[in-house]
Design a protein around this motif. Structure first.
Motif, PDB file in Angstrom:
ATOM      1  N   SER A 134      17.444 -13.756  42.189  1.00 53.31           N
ATOM      2  CA  SER A 134      17.481 -15.160  41.787  1.00 53.31           C
ATOM      3  C   SER A 134      18.419 -15.325  40.603  1.00 53.31           C
ATOM      4  N   ILE A 191      23.045 -27.059  39.191  1.00 58.99           N
ATOM      5  CA  ILE A 191      24.016 -26.270  39.946  1.00 58.99           C
ATOM      6  C   ILE A 191      24.994 -27.152  40.712  1.00 58.99           C
ATOM      7  N   SER A 217      20.566 -21.736  47.974  1.00 59.20           N
ATOM      8  CA  SER A 217      20.323 -22.389  46.691  1.00 59.20           C
ATOM      9  C   SER A 217      19.178 -23.375  46.795  1.00 59.20           C
ATOM     10  N   THR A 249      18.521 -26.757  44.717  1.00 61.91           N
ATOM     11  CA  THR A 249      19.069 -27.619  43.673  1.00 61.91           C
ATOM     12  C   THR A 249      17.969 -28.145  42.755  1.00 61.91           C
ATOM     13  N   THR A 288      18.681 -23.043  41.033  1.00 61.61           N
ATOM     14  CA  THR A 288      18.638 -21.604  41.265  1.00 61.61           C
ATOM     15  C   THR A 288      19.399 -21.241  42.535  1.00 61.61           C
ATOM     16  N   VAL A 289      20.105 -20.139  42.452  1.00 61.22           N
ATOM     17  CA  VAL A 289      20.798 -19.573  43.605  1.00 61.22           C
ATOM     18  C   VAL A 289      20.149 -18.235  43.918  1.00 61.22           C
ATOM     19  N   CYS A 343      25.442 -12.790  38.717  1.00 58.87           N
ATOM     20  CA  CYS A 343      25.569 -14.164  39.189  1.00 58.87           C
ATOM     21  C   CYS A 343      26.832 -14.764  38.586  1.00 58.87           C
TER      22      CYS A 343
END
Length: 117
Positions: free
Chosen positions: A21, A28, A71, A73, A77-78, A95
């Motif tokens: 994560s 993002i 992801s 939104t 978090t990706v 990241c």
């Protein structure tokens, strides 16, 4: 100062799975693209997976079919879902975020992934 904070790394046996994560300190949606890079000892940092704001994905050939970038939104978090892990996937995973009109990208501090054979 934008912060990207990775988590989810660890030690796993070959064939196992991990989910990384990357939590961003801003929306993002402010990034043109976000992605994951990795660097193994003695090797150059390489792109693993990327995700554009338009939803396009790109993967390194070595991880296609095994890794998935996504992801959330709402959580800024990706994620990087890593399945069928191999010892050669062992590396520090970083990241990355690219914002428009910036001379340099944003980077996290990295999280270690170790795959034992």
């Amino acid at each position: 100062q934008v912060q990207l904070v990775e988590s989810g790394g660890g030690l796993v046996q070959a064939g196992g799975s991990l989910r990384l994560s990357c939590a961003a300190s801003l929306s993002i949606s402010r990034f043109n693209s976000m992605g994951w890079y990795r660097q193994a000892p003695g090797k150059q940092r390489e792109m693993v997976a990327s995700l554009t704001s338009g939803g396009s994905t790109n993967y390194a050939d070595s991880v296609k079919g095994r890794f998935t970038i996504s992801s959330d939104t709402a959580k800024n978090t990706v994620y990087l879902q890593m399945n069928s892990l191999k010892p050669e996937d062992t590396a520090v995973y970083y990241c990355n975020g690219h914002r428009p009109y910036r001379l340099s990208d944003d980077w996290g501090q990295g999280t270690q992934v170790t795959v034992s054979s």
